[in-house]
Write a protein that holds these residues in place. Structure first.
Motif, mmCIF file in Angstrom:
data_model
loop_
_atom_site.group_PDB
_atom_site.id
_atom_site.type_symbol
_atom_site.label_atom_id
_atom_site.label_comp_id
_atom_site.label_asym_id
_atom_site.label_seq_id
_atom_site.Cartn_x
_atom_site.Cartn_y
_atom_site.Cartn_z
ATOM 1 N N UNK A 46 0.845 -1.199 0.000
ATOM 2 C CA UNK A 46 0.000 0.000 0.000
ATOM 3 C C UNK A 46 0.879 1.247 0.000
ATOM 4 N N UNK A 47 0.263 2.391 -0.317
ATOM 5 C CA UNK A 47 0.984 3.664 -0.291
ATOM 6 C C UNK A 47 2.216 3.638 -1.172
ATOM 7 N N UNK A 48 3.304 4.182 -0.673
ATOM 8 C CA UNK A 48 4.544 4.225 -1.435
ATOM 9 C C UNK A 48 5.289 2.901 -1.462
ATOM 10 N N UNK A 49 4.766 1.904 -0.725
ATOM 11 C CA UNK A 49 5.327 0.551 -0.771
ATOM 12 C C UNK A 49 4.374 -0.404 -1.489
ATOM 13 N N UNK A 50 3.543 0.146 -2.363
ATOM 14 C CA UNK A 50 2.508 -0.646 -3.023
ATOM 15 C C UNK A 50 3.097 -1.745 -3.893
ATOM 16 N N UNK A 51 4.285 -1.528 -4.445
ATOM 17 C CA UNK A 51 4.888 -2.521 -5.335
ATOM 18 C C UNK A 51 5.413 -3.743 -4.587
#
Length: 261
Positions: A57-62
């Motif tokens: 999720x967010x900026x760690x979605x990948x």
């Protein structure tokens, strides 16, 4: 990927390289660092405010979702260790409170410097022998999960009404509820050598006030409990008051006071 970069598990809106305090903010189930959008500017300028994203999720979605509680804490340990070189504190809301607590326990158990303060918001304390089926098993259908999220608040309406967005969001939410259920059945360890403060909303129907009563037994320095009018996401309506309380509490700790020359 650097944990302090623009993408990844840590977002720093106003990076401070040599901060007086580095504060890590852990988000709720199904959430992201956006829970704390707008918080940074209200803290002292010499504090480094780190907004966290769990994988998926967010900026760690990948990054792939993590479904095991120990693995999630290990992930944050690896990501945040480079930033633990200054006095630091943890604040977590809902499931984020348990993530922050478990991370603090991991630091203590491994003989490393623990946070100078831990703030836990709107999540029950670890306790043995929790009765009843876990929440993830009670919300088996999409309709049940959506209804529960409508009732608890904190989720943008569009995520619940747009089917394409829901298909992307629901696996994240179910993964996080599974984590919460696992932690909820852990046996608490010995009291932490970390000052601890509890926060909650007075009308919270997700976490009733009495479920937080065990937190004082899990620290050797309980600093009190603070209740604000509102539901499980009371902090959205009391952001500045909550931030002021956090700041005053941390600055009153001997470890956070600047050394006299």
């Amino acid at each position: 990927m650097s944990p302090a970069g623009p993408l990844g598990p840590v977002t720093r809106r106003r990076p401070v390289d040599d901060p007086a305090v580095r504060l890590f903010l852990f988000h709720h189930a199904g959430g992201s660092h956006l829970l704390y959008r707008g918080w940074t500017r209200h803290f002292p300028e010499d504090w480094d405010i780190c907004l966290l994203d769990a994988p998926g999720r967010g900026n760690a979605q990948a990054l792939p979702l993590i479904g095991d509680c120990a693995d999630l804490v290990a992930f944050f340990d690896e990501a945040l260790t480079p930033l633990l070189d200054r006095p630091f504190a943890f604040f977590g809301h809902s499931v984020g409170a348990r993530v922050a607590y478990e991370f603090a326990c991991r630091l203590v158990e491994s003989g490393r410097e623990p946070p100078l303060w831990l703030g836990v918001s709107s999540f029950r304390s670890p306790q043995r022998g929790v009765s009843g089926p876990p929440l993830s098993r009670r919300l088996t259908t999409d309709a049940e999960l959506r209804d529960w999220l409508w009732a608890t608040g904190g989720v943008p309406e569009k995520l619940l009404t747009d089917d394409s967005l829901w298909q992307a969001f629901s696996p994240v939410m179910r993964s996080d509820l599974g984590l919460a259920d696992t932690w909820d059945r852990d046996t608490p360890g010995p009291p932490l050598p970390v000052p601890l403060t509890v926060f909650r909303g007075t009308e919270d129907t997700v976490m009733a006030g009495h479920t937080l009563d065990g937190w004082p037994r899990l620290t050797d320095n309980f600093l009190g409990a603070h209740a604000y009018p509102g539901d499980h996401f009371y902090l959205n309506d009391h952001r500045e008051a909550l931030i002021e309380r956090i700041t005053e509490t941390v600055l009153a700790l001997p470890a956070a006071r600047p050394e006299s020359g």
